[in-house]
Design a protein around this motif. Structure first.
Motif, PDB file in Angstrom:
ATOM      1  N   ASP A  18       0.824  -1.205   0.000  1.00 33.20           N
ATOM      2  CA  ASP A  18       0.000   0.000   0.000  1.00 33.20           C
ATOM      3  C   ASP A  18       0.861   1.259   0.000  1.00 33.20           C
ATOM      4  O   ASP A  18       0.540   2.251  -0.665  1.00 33.20           O
ATOM      5  CB  ASP A  18      -0.924   0.017   1.218  1.00 33.20           C
ATOM      6  CG  ASP A  18      -2.034  -1.020   1.132  1.00 33.20           C
ATOM      7  OD1 ASP A  18      -2.242  -1.580   0.038  1.00 33.20           O
ATOM      8  OD2 ASP A  18      -2.684  -1.279   2.168  1.00 33.20           O
ATOM      9  N   LYS A  21       2.267   1.867  -3.472  1.00 40.41           N
ATOM     10  CA  LYS A  21       1.221   2.408  -4.336  1.00 40.41           C
ATOM     11  C   LYS A  21       0.981   3.892  -4.065  1.00 40.41           C
ATOM     12  O   LYS A  21       0.805   4.698  -4.994  1.00 40.41           O
ATOM     13  CB  LYS A  21      -0.068   1.605  -4.133  1.00 40.41           C
ATOM     14  CG  LYS A  21      -1.291   2.146  -4.878  1.00 40.41           C
ATOM     15  CD  LYS A  21      -1.143   2.048  -6.377  1.00 40.41           C
ATOM     16  CE  LYS A  21      -2.432   2.465  -7.068  1.00 40.41           C
ATOM     17  NZ  LYS A  21      -2.303   2.465  -8.543  1.00 40.41           N
ATOM     18  N   LYS A  22       0.998   4.281  -2.797  1.00 44.51           N
ATOM     19  CA  LYS A  22       0.787   5.689  -2.444  1.00 44.51           C
ATOM     20  C   LYS A  22       1.950   6.562  -2.908  1.00 44.51           C
ATOM     21  O   LYS A  22       1.753   7.729  -3.271  1.00 44.51           O
ATOM     22  CB  LYS A  22       0.601   5.820  -0.930  1.00 44.51           C
ATOM     23  CG  LYS A  22      -0.738   5.309  -0.439  1.00 44.51           C
ATOM     24  CD  LYS A  22      -0.866   5.450   1.070  1.00 44.51           C
ATOM     25  CE  LYS A  22      -2.201   4.889   1.560  1.00 44.51           C
ATOM     26  NZ  LYS A  22      -2.329   4.963   3.035  1.00 44.51           N
ATOM     27  N   CYS A  23       3.143   6.007  -2.887  1.00 49.55           N
ATOM     28  CA  CYS A  23       4.315   6.772  -3.331  1.00 49.55           C
ATOM     29  C   CYS A  23       4.304   6.998  -4.839  1.00 49.55           C
ATOM     30  O   CYS A  23       4.743   8.046  -5.313  1.00 49.55           O
ATOM     31  CB  CYS A  23       5.599   6.040  -2.937  1.00 49.55           C
ATOM     32  SG  CYS A  23       6.007   6.148  -1.185  1.00 49.55           S
ATOM     33  N   PRO A  25       1.409   6.519  -7.276  1.00 45.27           N
ATOM     34  CA  PRO A  25       0.025   6.139  -7.598  1.00 45.27           C
ATOM     35  C   PRO A  25      -0.266   5.991  -9.082  1.00 45.27           C
ATOM     36  O   PRO A  25      -1.082   5.143  -9.472  1.00 45.27           O
ATOM     37  CB  PRO A  25      -0.802   7.277  -6.984  1.00 45.27           C
ATOM     38  CG  PRO A  25       0.133   8.434  -6.888  1.00 45.27           C
ATOM     39  CD  PRO A  25       1.472   7.829  -6.608  1.00 45.27           C
ATOM     40  N   THR A 174       5.400   4.768   8.606  1.00 45.79           N
ATOM     41  CA  THR A 174       4.582   5.928   8.932  1.00 45.79           C
ATOM     42  C   THR A 174       4.979   6.385  10.325  1.00 45.79           C
ATOM     43  O   THR A 174       4.743   5.672  11.307  1.00 45.79           O
ATOM     44  CB  THR A 174       3.088   5.576   8.896  1.00 45.79           C
ATOM     45  OG1 THR A 174       2.761   5.077   7.594  1.00 45.79           O
ATOM     46  CG2 THR A 174       2.231   6.800   9.192  1.00 45.79           C
ATOM     47  N   TRP A 345       8.460   7.357   4.603  1.00 47.57           N
ATOM     48  CA  TRP A 345       8.071   7.093   3.215  1.00 47.57           C
ATOM     49  C   TRP A 345       8.728   8.057   2.214  1.00 47.57           C
ATOM     50  O   TRP A 345       8.901   7.703   1.052  1.00 47.57           O
ATOM     51  CB  TRP A 345       6.556   7.132   3.070  1.00 47.57           C
ATOM     52  CG  TRP A 345       5.888   5.925   3.647  1.00 47.57           C
ATOM     53  CD1 TRP A 345       5.126   5.860   4.770  1.00 47.57           C
ATOM     54  CD2 TRP A 345       5.958   4.585   3.144  1.00 47.57           C
ATOM     55  NE1 TRP A 345       4.703   4.573   4.993  1.00 47.57           N
ATOM     56  CE2 TRP A 345       5.187   3.758   4.002  1.00 47.57           C
ATOM     57  CE3 TRP A 345       6.587   3.991   2.037  1.00 47.57           C
ATOM     58  CZ2 TRP A 345       5.035   2.389   3.803  1.00 47.57           C
ATOM     59  CZ3 TRP A 345       6.422   2.611   1.837  1.00 47.57           C
ATOM     60  CH2 TRP A 345       5.662   1.839   2.706  1.00 47.57           C
TER      61      TRP A 345
END
Length: 357
Positions: A18, A21-23, A25, A174, A345
């Motif tokens: 996840d 993917k956020k890094c 997108p 995080t 991140w």
């Protein structure tokens, strides 16, 4: 375009997928399977993923698979349709060094098949990534002995080639804000790992039982999800330490988790295995001092030359905590938080971009 394949979409594996993917997108597409039946995932996920990739209708520049996937099998199935695709295997763990559960009665260790899938996955990959130097070292230090156990054509000459295409990519974490707090007694002790045998909860809780019997005062926060297969020691601890417990079990949401973690003072770590240590770093980012064994990934993640005061020798955790509680080194909070932020991140994004794209 990157396809990231996670055959065990749960826990730290889900956290990593996840986060990736956020890094990225727009550049990343996730393909996942439920986090269960890990042995079947090692055998069958490559075939399922090949079907999913075909149905996606996308030609990917890079296909990266977590190491519970048989990358060699996957490559053989996908290459005819994507001949120019680069294949990457990401090792969250490796089966050559993973501790075996005493409750697992299947003869997996004797046939060595799961470790061999890791070997052929690395062999077939264009790039091999490990989540720590400790993980990579444990893989390669065991690999020659493992290959020599076979009767002939032992493939030892392949090791150097795999090593040359291997690199380290730490997961991101995080971070939890470091909040001002007054030094107080009793110490507030934290457990925020999975409730499984490899995190060695028996040593953790038996140490706390001994501290209580010795008259030491402390408070306890135990986070994580109880499952039907969770070690019995958790149920024992809930009764024996009922007067010390502030919270015991899964936090309702991430904000509650952060609040409970940030309020703690120390995190005694007893793990039998740790190839990285996301939960430890999360707590450290909030200024919780990890009390660490002198092994596994911990000396790499928290360099001993700077954080040596936080390491205990095997078998000496009780003595360490008892002495520490009498003279806690709380000024280290800001330094340990700063160290943890090195793995956030943002740092991950910078490193991953060079490797995946």
């Amino acid at each position: 375009m990157l396809a990231f394949l996670e055959p065990y979409y749960s826990g730290s594996h889900k956290y990593f997928a996840d986060g990736l993917k956020k890094c990225f997108p727009e550049q990343t597409r996730l393909f996942t399977l439920e986090g269960r039946h890990w042995k079947w995932r090692m055998h069958g996920s490559a075939v399922t993923f090949a079907e999913m990739l075909e149905k996606s209708g996308t030609k990917f520049d890079t296909i990266a698979a977590a190491s519970l996937t048989d990358t060699a099998l996957l490559k053989s199935l996908v290459m005819p349709e994507m001949p120019g695709t680069r294949f990457v295997t990401y090792f969250h763990e490796n089966q050559l060094a993973y501790p075996w559960s005493e409750n697992d009665k299947e003869p997996c260790r004797t046939d060595m098949h799961y470790a061999f899938i890791n070997f052929t996955s690395a062999l077939a990959s264009d790039l091999v990534l490990f989540n720590s130097e400790f993980n990579r070292n444990s893989f390669f230090s065991a690999l020659e002995t493992f290959l020599r156990s076979f009767p002939d054509n032992r493939l030892i000459h392949k090791i150097d080639g795999i090593y040359e295409k291997s690199k380290i990519l730490y997961p991101g974490i995080t971070t939890i804000p470091l909040l001002p707090k007054e030094d107080h007694k009793p110490l507030k002790i934290l457990w925020n790992h999975r409730w499984e045998y490899d995190k060695n909860p028996d040593e953790f809780f038996k140490t706390l039982f001994k501290l209580k019997e010795a008259g030491s005062s402390f408070e306890l926060v135990v986070l994580g999800e109880e499952k039907s297969t969770s070690p019995e020691i958790f149920r024992v601890a809930r009764k024996k330490l009922k007067n010390e417990i502030i919270s015991f079990g899964y936090a309702e949401n991430y904000d509650e988790y952060k609040k409970l973690v940030a309020a703690c003072d120390i995190l005694p770590v007893t793990s039998k295995h740790e190839f990285f240590g996301i939960s430890v770093l999360e707590a450290a980012s909030a200024g919780v001092l990890p009390i660490l064994p002198e092994r596994l990934s911990y000396p790499e993640i928290f360099p001993v030359e700077k954080f040596g005061k936080l390491f205990y020798k095997d078998g000496k955790l009780f003595d360490f905590i008892k002495e520490f509680s009498q003279s806690p080194d709380f000024p280290l909070r800001s330094e340990i938080s700063e160290r943890a932020s090195f793995f956030d991140w943002n740092h991950f994004r910078q490193n991953a971009e060079k490797l995946f794209f």
